[in-house]
Design a protein around this motif. Structure first.
Motif, PDB file in Angstrom:
ATOM      1  N   GLY A 147       1.207  16.293   4.121  1.00 57.00           N
ATOM      2  CA  GLY A 147       2.147  16.684   3.079  1.00 57.00           C
ATOM      3  C   GLY A 147       2.162  15.743   1.883  1.00 57.00           C
ATOM      4  O   GLY A 147       2.604  16.126   0.805  1.00 57.00           O
ATOM      5  N   ARG A 148       1.675  14.539   2.047  1.00 51.99           N
ATOM      6  CA  ARG A 148       1.621  13.583   0.930  1.00 51.99           C
ATOM      7  C   ARG A 148       0.244  13.712   0.292  1.00 51.99           C
ATOM      8  O   ARG A 148      -0.715  13.084   0.726  1.00 51.99           O
ATOM      9  N   VAL A 149       0.167  14.573  -0.727  1.00 54.09           N
ATOM     10  CA  VAL A 149      -1.134  14.944  -1.283  1.00 54.09           C
ATOM     11  C   VAL A 149      -1.253  14.677  -2.784  1.00 54.09           C
ATOM     12  O   VAL A 149      -2.106  15.246  -3.451  1.00 54.09           O
ATOM     13  N   GLY A 150      -0.430  13.783  -3.301  1.00 53.72           N
ATOM     14  CA  GLY A 150      -0.504  13.439  -4.717  1.00 53.72           C
ATOM     15  C   GLY A 150      -1.238  12.129  -4.950  1.00 53.72           C
ATOM     16  O   GLY A 150      -1.719  11.486  -4.018  1.00 53.72           O
ATOM     17  N   LEU A 151      -1.280  11.735  -6.206  1.00 55.80           N
ATOM     18  CA  LEU A 151      -1.918  10.481  -6.591  1.00 55.80           C
ATOM     19  C   LEU A 151      -1.148   9.278  -6.052  1.00 55.80           C
ATOM     20  O   LEU A 151      -1.719   8.242  -5.745  1.00 55.80           O
ATOM     21  N   ASP A 152       0.176   9.424  -5.906  1.00 55.26           N
ATOM     22  CA  ASP A 152       1.014   8.336  -5.399  1.00 55.26           C
ATOM     23  C   ASP A 152       0.883   8.275  -3.880  1.00 55.26           C
ATOM     24  O   ASP A 152       1.314   9.184  -3.171  1.00 55.26           O
ATOM     25  N   GLN A 153       0.273   7.212  -3.389  1.00 54.75           N
ATOM     26  CA  GLN A 153       0.018   7.046  -1.967  1.00 54.75           C
ATOM     27  C   GLN A 153       0.532   5.693  -1.499  1.00 54.75           C
ATOM     28  O   GLN A 153       0.817   4.817  -2.303  1.00 54.75           O
ATOM     29  N   GLU A 154       0.642   5.530  -0.198  1.00 53.32           N
ATOM     30  CA  GLU A 154       0.996   4.239   0.385  1.00 53.32           C
ATOM     31  C   GLU A 154      -0.012   3.190  -0.071  1.00 53.32           C
ATOM     32  O   GLU A 154      -1.196   3.487  -0.250  1.00 53.32           O
ATOM     33  N   ALA A 155       0.443   1.972  -0.211  1.00 48.67           N
ATOM     34  CA  ALA A 155      -0.465   0.875  -0.545  1.00 48.67           C
ATOM     35  C   ALA A 155      -1.424   0.649   0.625  1.00 48.67           C
ATOM     36  O   ALA A 155      -1.044   0.816   1.785  1.00 48.67           O
ATOM     37  N   PRO A 156      -2.663   0.278   0.331  1.00 51.81           N
ATOM     38  CA  PRO A 156      -3.616  -0.008   1.404  1.00 51.81           C
ATOM     39  C   PRO A 156      -3.097  -1.127   2.301  1.00 51.81           C
ATOM     40  O   PRO A 156      -2.500  -2.089   1.826  1.00 51.81           O
ATOM     41  N   ARG A 157      -3.337  -0.993   3.602  1.00 49.20           N
ATOM     42  CA  ARG A 157      -2.869  -1.991   4.556  1.00 49.20           C
ATOM     43  C   ARG A 157      -3.992  -2.784   5.183  1.00 49.20           C
ATOM     44  O   ARG A 157      -3.736  -3.777   5.841  1.00 49.20           O
ATOM     45  N   ALA A 158      -5.228  -2.299   5.035  1.00 50.59           N
ATOM     46  CA  ALA A 158      -6.324  -2.970   5.757  1.00 50.59           C
ATOM     47  C   ALA A 158      -7.584  -3.039   4.911  1.00 50.59           C
ATOM     48  O   ALA A 158      -8.671  -2.709   5.365  1.00 50.59           O
ATOM     49  N   GLU A 159      -7.414  -3.479   3.648  1.00 52.53           N
ATOM     50  CA  GLU A 159      -8.602  -3.694   2.821  1.00 52.53           C
ATOM     51  C   GLU A 159      -9.300  -4.967   3.280  1.00 52.53           C
ATOM     52  O   GLU A 159      -8.687  -5.835   3.899  1.00 52.53           O
ATOM     53  N   PHE A 160     -10.564  -5.051   2.957  1.00 49.57           N
ATOM     54  CA  PHE A 160     -11.315  -6.248   3.320  1.00 49.57           C
ATOM     55  C   PHE A 160     -12.406  -6.471   2.288  1.00 49.57           C
ATOM     56  O   PHE A 160     -12.654  -5.640   1.421  1.00 49.57           O
ATOM     57  N   THR A 161     -13.045  -7.589   2.383  1.00 53.47           N
ATOM     58  CA  THR A 161     -14.136  -7.941   1.494  1.00 53.47           C
ATOM     59  C   THR A 161     -15.436  -7.849   2.267  1.00 53.47           C
ATOM     60  O   THR A 161     -15.494  -8.229   3.440  1.00 53.47           O
ATOM     61  N   GLY A 162     -16.454  -7.330   1.621  1.00 54.08           N
ATOM     62  CA  GLY A 162     -17.763  -7.274   2.267  1.00 54.08           C
ATOM     63  C   GLY A 162     -18.127  -5.878   2.729  1.00 54.08           C
ATOM     64  O   GLY A 162     -17.554  -4.890   2.305  1.00 54.08           O
ATOM     65  N   ASP A 163     -19.059  -5.822   3.656  1.00 54.86           N
ATOM     66  CA  ASP A 163     -19.613  -4.592   4.167  1.00 54.86           C
ATOM     67  C   ASP A 163     -19.293  -4.489   5.648  1.00 54.86           C
ATOM     68  O   ASP A 163     -19.727  -5.323   6.446  1.00 54.86           O
ATOM     69  N   ALA A 164     -18.544  -3.468   6.030  1.00 58.22           N
ATOM     70  CA  ALA A 164     -18.135  -3.313   7.430  1.00 58.22           C
ATOM     71  C   ALA A 164     -19.328  -3.087   8.358  1.00 58.22           C
ATOM     72  O   ALA A 164     -19.249  -3.343   9.553  1.00 58.22           O
ATOM     73  N   SER A 165     -20.422  -2.616   7.829  1.00 51.99           N
ATOM     74  CA  SER A 165     -21.610  -2.338   8.648  1.00 51.99           C
ATOM     75  C   SER A 165     -22.520  -3.548   8.803  1.00 51.99           C
ATOM     76  O   SER A 165     -23.502  -3.492   9.546  1.00 51.99           O
ATOM     77  N   GLU A 166     -22.195  -4.597   8.081  1.00 51.25           N
ATOM     78  CA  GLU A 166     -23.019  -5.808   8.147  1.00 51.25           C
ATOM     79  C   GLU A 166     -22.819  -6.504   9.491  1.00 51.25           C
ATOM     80  O   GLU A 166     -21.704  -6.702   9.943  1.00 51.25           O
ATOM     81  N   ILE A 167     -23.922  -6.857  10.122  1.00 56.52           N
ATOM     82  CA  ILE A 167     -23.863  -7.574  11.398  1.00 56.52           C
ATOM     83  C   ILE A 167     -23.436  -9.012  11.125  1.00 56.52           C
ATOM     84  O   ILE A 167     -24.044  -9.713  10.335  1.00 56.52           O
ATOM     85  N   ARG A 168     -22.388  -9.398  11.780  1.00 60.75           N
ATOM     86  CA  ARG A 168     -21.855 -10.741  11.590  1.00 60.75           C
ATOM     87  C   ARG A 168     -22.397 -11.660  12.679  1.00 60.75           C
ATOM     88  O   ARG A 168     -22.532 -11.282  13.825  1.00 60.75           O
TER      89      ARG A 168
END
Length: 169
Positions: A147-168
């Motif tokens: 039901g929340r389908v507009g431009l106004d959305q919750e703030a991101p909670r789990a942003e990160f830096t880098g590439d999630a697919s990169e092998i650490r």
């Protein structure tokens, strides 16, 4: 009142997911981004958003049992962003029913919704190519509400830096 049909509820969640991801990519785009050129074989971002708005109009038609495709896009960035989210809201409202649903859930998924999600990815890629990347995020941890389908959305909670697919190491 939200639909009690689980399949339509899942479609509404998919529409909300599309809104969340699209809002992240479209929000704070620099003014020149809409008209940026990435070569002859690539649509300008404003044309991609216009196509996404057309997809939502098509989805509304499909939800009512139709199949009409009627491109109507223009060249103004904000107009097309607004048209996309208005169309997505209209589609969401058509899915929020306990009455007769005349559309094909399968066709809505494989047609306008999947296509629009693909274009959100294209826009994210183009943002990065333009020097204005969108931060990666663990979308499974985002707050996305049917039901929340507009431009106004919750703030991101789990942003990160880098590439999630990169092998650490």
């Amino acid at each position: 009142m939200a639909t009690t049909n689980p399949a339509l509820g899942a479609l509404r969640q998919m529409a909300a997911t599309l809104a969340y991801r699209a809002a992240k990519v479209l929000r704070d785009a620099p003014p020149e981004f809409g008209r940026a050129s990435f070569g002859d074989a690539t649509r300008q971002p404003v044309k991609i958003v216009a196509h996404m708005a057309d997809l939502m109009t098509w989805g509304v038609s499909m939800a009512g049992g139709g199949k009409e495709w009627a491109p109507a896009g223009g060249g103004d960035w904000q107009t097309e962003v607004d048209r996309f989210f208005a169309g997505l809201a209209t589609l969401d409202a058509a899915l929020d029913t306990d009455g007769e649903f005349k559309g094909s859930i399968d066709k809505l998924i494989q047609g306008p919704l999947a296509d629009a999600l693909t274009h959100v990815g294209q826009l994210a890629l183009l943002r990065g190519m333009s020097g204005h990347p969108v931060r990666p995020e663990s979308y499974a941890r985002a707050v996305i509400t049917a039901g929340r389908v507009g431009l106004d959305q919750e703030a991101p909670r789990a942003e990160f830096t880098g590439d999630a697919s990169e092998i650490r190491k």
